[in-house]
Motif scaffolding. Sequence first.
Motif, PDB file in Angstrom:
ATOM      1  N   ALA A 132     -54.710  31.934  94.712  1.00  0.00           N
ATOM      2  CA  ALA A 132     -55.373  33.242  94.677  1.00  0.00           C
ATOM      3  C   ALA A 132     -54.394  34.392  94.453  1.00  0.00           C
ATOM      4  O   ALA A 132     -54.724  35.372  93.767  1.00  0.00           O
ATOM      5  CB  ALA A 132     -56.147  33.463  95.968  1.00  0.00           C
ATOM      6  N   HIS A 133     -53.195  34.317  95.008  1.00  0.00           N
ATOM      7  CA  HIS A 133     -52.228  35.401  94.839  1.00  0.00           C
ATOM      8  C   HIS A 133     -51.720  35.472  93.402  1.00  0.00           C
ATOM      9  O   HIS A 133     -51.590  36.554  92.827  1.00  0.00           O
ATOM     10  CB  HIS A 133     -51.057  35.235  95.813  1.00  0.00           C
ATOM     11  N   ILE A 134     -51.439  34.311  92.817  1.00  0.00           N
ATOM     12  CA  ILE A 134     -51.019  34.274  91.409  1.00  0.00           C
ATOM     13  C   ILE A 134     -52.153  34.783  90.533  1.00  0.00           C
ATOM     14  O   ILE A 134     -51.936  35.560  89.602  1.00  0.00           O
ATOM     15  CB  ILE A 134     -50.573  32.848  91.007  1.00  0.00           C
ATOM     16  N   GLN A 135     -53.365  34.375  90.846  1.00  0.00           N
ATOM     17  CA  GLN A 135     -54.520  34.825  90.075  1.00  0.00           C
ATOM     18  C   GLN A 135     -54.633  36.356  90.131  1.00  0.00           C
ATOM     19  O   GLN A 135     -54.856  37.004  89.105  1.00  0.00           O
ATOM     20  CB  GLN A 135     -55.802  34.189  90.594  1.00  0.00           C
ATOM     21  N   ALA A 136     -54.459  36.932  91.288  1.00  0.00           N
ATOM     22  CA  ALA A 136     -54.551  38.391  91.417  1.00  0.00           C
ATOM     23  C   ALA A 136     -53.478  39.087  90.578  1.00  0.00           C
ATOM     24  O   ALA A 136     -53.758  40.096  89.916  1.00  0.00           O
ATOM     25  CB  ALA A 136     -54.426  38.799  92.882  1.00  0.00           C
ATOM     26  N   LYS A 137     -52.257  38.546  90.583  1.00  0.00           N
ATOM     27  CA  LYS A 137     -51.165  39.137  89.795  1.00  0.00           C
ATOM     28  C   LYS A 137     -51.477  39.092  88.300  1.00  0.00           C
ATOM     29  O   LYS A 137     -51.274  40.069  87.586  1.00  0.00           O
ATOM     30  CB  LYS A 137     -49.845  38.405  90.056  1.00  0.00           C
ATOM     31  N   ILE A 138     -51.965  37.959  87.835  1.00  0.00           N
ATOM     32  CA  ILE A 138     -52.209  37.840  86.399  1.00  0.00           C
ATOM     33  C   ILE A 138     -53.446  38.639  85.988  1.00  0.00           C
ATOM     34  O   ILE A 138     -53.516  39.146  84.870  1.00  0.00           O
ATOM     35  CB  ILE A 138     -52.265  36.366  85.933  1.00  0.00           C
ATOM     36  N   LYS A 139     -54.407  38.799  86.885  1.00  0.00           N
ATOM     37  CA  LYS A 139     -55.576  39.643  86.581  1.00  0.00           C
ATOM     38  C   LYS A 139     -55.145  41.099  86.370  1.00  0.00           C
ATOM     39  O   LYS A 139     -55.710  41.797  85.531  1.00  0.00           O
ATOM     40  CB  LYS A 139     -56.629  39.551  87.690  1.00  0.00           C
ATOM     41  N   GLU A 140     -54.146  41.561  87.126  1.00  0.00           N
ATOM     42  CA  GLU A 140     -53.603  42.910  86.912  1.00  0.00           C
ATOM     43  C   GLU A 140     -53.049  43.040  85.495  1.00  0.00           C
ATOM     44  O   GLU A 140     -53.267  44.055  84.827  1.00  0.00           O
ATOM     45  CB  GLU A 140     -52.462  43.199  87.898  1.00  0.00           C
ATOM     46  N   VAL A 141     -52.342  42.015  85.064  1.00  0.00           N
ATOM     47  CA  VAL A 141     -51.773  42.017  83.708  1.00  0.00           C
ATOM     48  C   VAL A 141     -52.889  42.003  82.666  1.00  0.00           C
ATOM     49  O   VAL A 141     -52.841  42.737  81.676  1.00  0.00           O
ATOM     50  CB  VAL A 141     -50.815  40.819  83.510  1.00  0.00           C
ATOM     51  N   GLU A 142     -53.908  41.195  82.906  1.00  0.00           N
ATOM     52  CA  GLU A 142     -55.035  41.136  81.977  1.00  0.00           C
ATOM     53  C   GLU A 142     -55.706  42.505  81.837  1.00  0.00           C
ATOM     54  O   GLU A 142     -55.998  42.952  80.723  1.00  0.00           O
ATOM     55  CB  GLU A 142     -56.046  40.097  82.457  1.00  0.00           C
ATOM     56  N   ARG A 143     -55.933  43.197  82.950  1.00  0.00           N
ATOM     57  CA  ARG A 143     -56.536  44.534  82.906  1.00  0.00           C
ATOM     58  C   ARG A 143     -55.641  45.522  82.164  1.00  0.00           C
ATOM     59  O   ARG A 143     -56.111  46.328  81.363  1.00  0.00           O
ATOM     60  CB  ARG A 143     -56.827  45.042  84.327  1.00  0.00           C
ATOM     61  N   PHE A 144     -54.348  45.431  82.409  1.00  0.00           N
ATOM     62  CA  PHE A 144     -53.380  46.303  81.738  1.00  0.00           C
ATOM     63  C   PHE A 144     -53.445  46.095  80.230  1.00  0.00           C
ATOM     64  O   PHE A 144     -53.437  47.062  79.456  1.00  0.00           O
ATOM     65  CB  PHE A 144     -51.975  46.011  82.280  1.00  0.00           C
ATOM     66  N   CYS A 145     -53.526  44.846  79.800  1.00  0.00           N
ATOM     67  CA  CYS A 145     -53.642  44.545  78.368  1.00  0.00           C
ATOM     68  C   CYS A 145     -54.945  45.101  77.802  1.00  0.00           C
ATOM     69  O   CYS A 145     -54.949  45.691  76.712  1.00  0.00           O
ATOM     70  CB  CYS A 145     -53.570  43.033  78.129  1.00  0.00           C
ATOM     71  N   LYS A 149     -55.693  47.635  74.626  1.00  0.00           N
ATOM     72  CA  LYS A 149     -56.302  46.920  73.490  1.00  0.00           C
ATOM     73  C   LYS A 149     -55.389  45.815  72.946  1.00  0.00           C
ATOM     74  O   LYS A 149     -55.283  45.601  71.745  1.00  0.00           O
ATOM     75  CB  LYS A 149     -56.681  47.888  72.376  1.00  0.00           C
ATOM     76  N   ILE A 150     -54.730  45.129  73.872  1.00  0.00           N
ATOM     77  CA  ILE A 150     -53.893  43.978  73.542  1.00  0.00           C
ATOM     78  C   ILE A 150     -54.683  42.737  73.944  1.00  0.00           C
ATOM     79  O   ILE A 150     -55.152  42.636  75.078  1.00  0.00           O
ATOM     80  CB  ILE A 150     -52.549  44.019  74.302  1.00  0.00           C
ATOM     81  N   ALA A 151     -54.851  41.814  73.031  1.00  0.00           N
ATOM     82  CA  ALA A 151     -55.605  40.593  73.317  1.00  0.00           C
ATOM     83  C   ALA A 151     -54.912  39.805  74.430  1.00  0.00           C
ATOM     84  O   ALA A 151     -53.690  39.692  74.463  1.00  0.00           O
ATOM     85  CB  ALA A 151     -55.712  39.728  72.066  1.00  0.00           C
ATOM     86  N   PHE A 152     -55.713  39.290  75.349  1.00  0.00           N
ATOM     87  CA  PHE A 152     -55.195  38.493  76.457  1.00  0.00           C
ATOM     88  C   PHE A 152     -56.016  37.223  76.537  1.00  0.00           C
ATOM     89  O   PHE A 152     -57.245  37.268  76.457  1.00  0.00           O
ATOM     90  CB  PHE A 152     -55.303  39.266  77.776  1.00  0.00           C
ATOM     91  N   GLU A 153     -55.331  36.098  76.711  1.00  0.00           N
ATOM     92  CA  GLU A 153     -56.048  34.833  76.795  1.00  0.00           C
ATOM     93  C   GLU A 153     -55.384  33.911  77.810  1.00  0.00           C
ATOM     94  O   GLU A 153     -54.169  33.934  77.985  1.00  0.00           O
ATOM     95  CB  GLU A 153     -56.058  34.159  75.417  1.00  0.00           C
ATOM     96  N   TYR A 154     -56.218  33.115  78.470  1.00  0.00           N
ATOM     97  CA  TYR A 154     -55.740  32.061  79.362  1.00  0.00           C
ATOM     98  C   TYR A 154     -55.726  30.767  78.556  1.00  0.00           C
ATOM     99  O   TYR A 154     -56.767  30.342  78.062  1.00  0.00           O
ATOM    100  CB  TYR A 154     -56.670  31.896  80.562  1.00  0.00           C
ATOM    101  N   LEU A 155     -54.555  30.163  78.416  1.00  0.00           N
ATOM    102  CA  LEU A 155     -54.447  28.914  77.674  1.00  0.00           C
ATOM    103  C   LEU A 155     -54.318  27.744  78.641  1.00  0.00           C
ATOM    104  O   LEU A 155     -53.744  27.902  79.718  1.00  0.00           O
ATOM    105  CB  LEU A 155     -53.222  28.930  76.756  1.00  0.00           C
ATOM    106  N   PRO A 156     -54.825  26.580  78.247  1.00  0.00           N
ATOM    107  CA  PRO A 156     -54.629  25.417  79.116  1.00  0.00           C
ATOM    108  C   PRO A 156     -53.140  25.125  79.246  1.00  0.00           C
ATOM    109  O   PRO A 156     -52.380  25.311  78.283  1.00  0.00           O
ATOM    110  CB  PRO A 156     -55.355  24.286  78.387  1.00  0.00           C
ATOM    111  N   SER A 157     -52.740  24.703  80.401  1.00  0.00           N
ATOM    112  CA  SER A 157     -51.331  24.425  80.653  1.00  0.00           C
ATOM    113  C   SER A 157     -50.779  23.408  79.661  1.00  0.00           C
ATOM    114  O   SER A 157     -51.448  22.430  79.330  1.00  0.00           O
ATOM    115  CB  SER A 157     -51.163  23.878  82.080  1.00  0.00           C
ATOM    116  N   PRO A 158     -49.533  23.615  79.204  1.00  0.00           N
ATOM    117  CA  PRO A 158     -48.915  22.612  78.346  1.00  0.00           C
ATOM    118  C   PRO A 158     -48.358  21.433  79.147  1.00  0.00           C
ATOM    119  O   PRO A 158     -47.911  20.449  78.575  1.00  0.00           O
ATOM    120  CB  PRO A 158     -47.794  23.384  77.643  1.00  0.00           C
TER     121      PRO A 158
END
Length: 183
Positions: A132-145, A149-158
Motif C-alpha cells: 500500500a505504501h509503494i502504491q501511494a507513492k506511485i499514485k502521486e507520480v501518476e497524478r503528477f504526470c 499531460k504525460i502518459a503514464f502506464e502500469y506495465l506487468p513486471s518483467p
Amino acid sequence: MKHKFLPRELNPDTEILVIGTFNPDIPSNSATFFYSRGHTAFWELMSSIFGGKCLRYSSAEEKEAFIKRHKIDFTDLIEEIDMPEEDAANYRDVNLDKYLNKAKCTNVKAEIAHLKQLKKVCFTRKTFSGIAHIQAKIKEVERFCAERKIAFEYLPSPANYRQINPEKRFLVWQDFFTSKEKN
C-alpha cells in the motif's frame, strides 16, 4: 542500505522514463545495471521490441548506449532504506513496503519536471497487493504526470516473465514503447 545505481543523472533527452522500486547495493545483488538481475527479462524484451542483439548479458555501457539511443531512462522510488540486509536480499516489494517510512525516496516528480522531452512514464508493476505504501507513492507520480499531460502506464513486471503469459506481456510492453504518446 543504499540503491546500487542511484542517485542517477537522467539524460535530458529522455522521452520514456521507466520507474521501478529498489535495487539494493548488497553483496548478493549481482546486477550491473537497472533490470539486470537474473530473474528479469527486461533486456530481452527491449531487444525484441527494438531489434538488435539480446542485451541480457551485455555490459552496463552497452545498456547505457541503448537507452540513450532510444531516449529511455530509469529511476526507482527508493534511493535508500533502513532495513535488515536479509530482508532486502529477497528483492520483494512486500518487504520494502514494510520499511518505506524509513526510506529516502527519490523525488521522481522533480526528475520528471526536469525532463522537457518526456512523453511517457511507466511503473514496472501492475498489482499492489501488500504494498500500500509503494502504491501511494506511485499514485502521486501518476497524478503528477496527468497534470502535465504525460502518459503514464502500469506495465506487468518483467520479473518471472516467461512464467506468466509471456506473449500478452510482450504485446503490452511493445505497445507502450513503440506507440506514439497516449492521453
